[in-house]
Design an enzyme around this catalytic site. Sequence first.
Site, PDB file in Angstrom:
ATOM      1  N   THR A  81       0.922  -1.565   0.233  1.00 26.57           N
ATOM      2  CA  THR A  81      -0.076  -0.004   0.187  1.00 26.57           C
ATOM      3  C   THR A  81       0.717   0.874  -0.363  1.00 26.57           C
ATOM      4  O   THR A  81       1.102   1.955  -0.828  1.00 26.57           O
ATOM      5  CB  THR A  81      -0.916   0.447   1.210  1.00 26.57           C
ATOM      6  OG1 THR A  81      -1.589  -1.010   1.509  1.00 26.57           O
ATOM      7  CG2 THR A  81      -2.305   1.257   2.012  1.00 26.57           C
ATOM      8  N   LYS A 135      -7.300  -0.780  -5.088  1.00 26.05           N
ATOM      9  CA  LYS A 135      -7.906  -1.987  -4.119  1.00 26.05           C
ATOM     10  C   LYS A 135      -8.839  -3.530  -4.499  1.00 26.05           C
ATOM     11  O   LYS A 135      -9.673  -3.247  -3.460  1.00 26.05           O
ATOM     12  CB  LYS A 135      -7.670  -1.900  -3.286  1.00 26.05           C
ATOM     13  CG  LYS A 135      -7.500  -2.985  -1.265  1.00 26.05           C
ATOM     14  CD  LYS A 135      -5.952  -2.742  -1.005  1.00 26.05           C
ATOM     15  CE  LYS A 135      -5.833  -4.297  -0.463  1.00 26.05           C
ATOM     16  NZ  LYS A 135      -4.263  -4.412  -0.083  1.00 26.05           N
ATOM     17  N   ASP A 166      -5.995   0.920   3.356  1.00 26.09           N
ATOM     18  CA  ASP A 166      -5.031   0.588   2.415  1.00 26.09           C
ATOM     19  C   ASP A 166      -5.958   1.524   1.522  1.00 26.09           C
ATOM     20  O   ASP A 166      -4.973   2.499   0.704  1.00 26.09           O
ATOM     21  CB  ASP A 166      -4.684  -0.633   2.229  1.00 26.09           C
ATOM     22  CG  ASP A 166      -4.368  -1.208   2.854  1.00 26.09           C
ATOM     23  OD1 ASP A 166      -3.419  -1.255   3.615  1.00 26.09           O
ATOM     24  OD2 ASP A 166      -4.014  -2.728   2.476  1.00 26.09           O
ATOM     25  N   GLU A 200      -3.721  -2.447  -7.028  1.00 26.43           N
ATOM     26  CA  GLU A 200      -2.786  -3.111  -5.333  1.00 26.43           C
ATOM     27  C   GLU A 200      -3.224  -4.864  -5.490  1.00 26.43           C
ATOM     28  O   GLU A 200      -4.410  -4.963  -4.968  1.00 26.43           O
ATOM     29  CB  GLU A 200      -3.162  -2.006  -4.367  1.00 26.43           C
ATOM     30  CG  GLU A 200      -1.956  -2.808  -2.740  1.00 26.43           C
ATOM     31  CD  GLU A 200      -2.276  -2.157  -1.741  1.00 26.43           C
ATOM     32  OE1 GLU A 200      -1.596  -2.858  -0.610  1.00 26.43           O
ATOM     33  OE2 GLU A 200      -2.431  -1.361  -1.282  1.00 26.43           O
ATOM     34  N   GLY A 201      -2.289  -5.853  -5.282  1.00 27.95           N
ATOM     35  CA  GLY A 201      -3.395  -6.645  -4.565  1.00 27.95           C
ATOM     36  C   GLY A 201      -2.970  -6.987  -3.381  1.00 27.95           C
ATOM     37  O   GLY A 201      -3.638  -5.822  -2.737  1.00 27.95           O
ATOM     38  N   GLY A 257      -2.227  -8.830  -0.265  1.00 26.41           N
ATOM     39  CA  GLY A 257      -1.520 -10.470   0.074  1.00 26.41           C
ATOM     40  C   GLY A 257      -0.460 -10.841  -0.848  1.00 26.41           C
ATOM     41  O   GLY A 257       0.177  -9.485  -1.610  1.00 26.41           O
ATOM     42  N   ASN A 263      12.381  -2.676   0.549  1.00 27.66           N
ATOM     43  CA  ASN A 263      11.147  -1.832   1.539  1.00 27.66           C
ATOM     44  C   ASN A 263      11.563  -2.294   2.481  1.00 27.66           C
ATOM     45  O   ASN A 263      11.708  -3.397   2.840  1.00 27.66           O
ATOM     46  CB  ASN A 263      10.012  -2.290   0.939  1.00 27.66           C
ATOM     47  CG  ASN A 263       9.518  -1.220   2.150  1.00 27.66           C
ATOM     48  OD1 ASN A 263      10.150  -0.320   2.271  1.00 27.66           O
ATOM     49  ND2 ASN A 263       8.376  -1.880   3.158  1.00 27.66           N
TER      50      ASN A 263
END
Length: 221
Positions: A17, A38, A55, A116-117, A119, A176
């Site tokens: 996110t 999302k 998110d 955005e997927g 998981g 990240n």
Amino acid sequence: MTLSYFITGTDTGVGKTLISSALVMAFAAKGLKSVGMKPVAAGCELKDGRLISEDVASLLAASNIEAPIDQVNPYAFALAIAPHIAAENAGIEISLDNIVTAYHQLKQQADVVIVEGVGGFCVPLNAHADTADLAVQLNLPVIMVVAMRLGCINHAMLTVQAIESRGLNLVGWVANQLDPEMPVFEENLIALKQRINAPCIGLVPWQLDIAPATVSTLLNL
């Protein structure tokens, strides 16, 4: 032509996110109408009579167009559990066709759609399909978020294999840093760059409560 990307990660809680919101803001900063999507969100809270997740709220805040919430987030569940189980508990089935329809509705309004997927890449959405199947139906280039912590190389390479096995194009990845004390961080980063056949489009250093606006300046579009 609308630019669209599917954002996946090496696991849940890896910063998808954050990166998705940052991408939306980065494209918006270039003067493009940019919106985040999302398709499935779990762990939502009831606000003004509707379930909404942090998110989705982040993506809405990053977007520079006002799209209907039903298009941005077709499926919202209260429990922070696997989406197919959350859907079963709610007495519904997640439909990939419904998600694809909502995506195309967003495409008509925006220059850029960041999807955005939920998981990791292969999380089940119903009894027959998973997030990878959704990415295939949308047929979007993929950007992968790698959680930089112990085990990241294995997780990243398995996700890359899963993406490529579905015939999808991995066009970039973001490192990240989730563990500020990760040993041999640079060596792990080098190993990933050597093995992933796609450019690293951003390195997000560890920072408590880092904001999407800050991350957006770190991404190479």
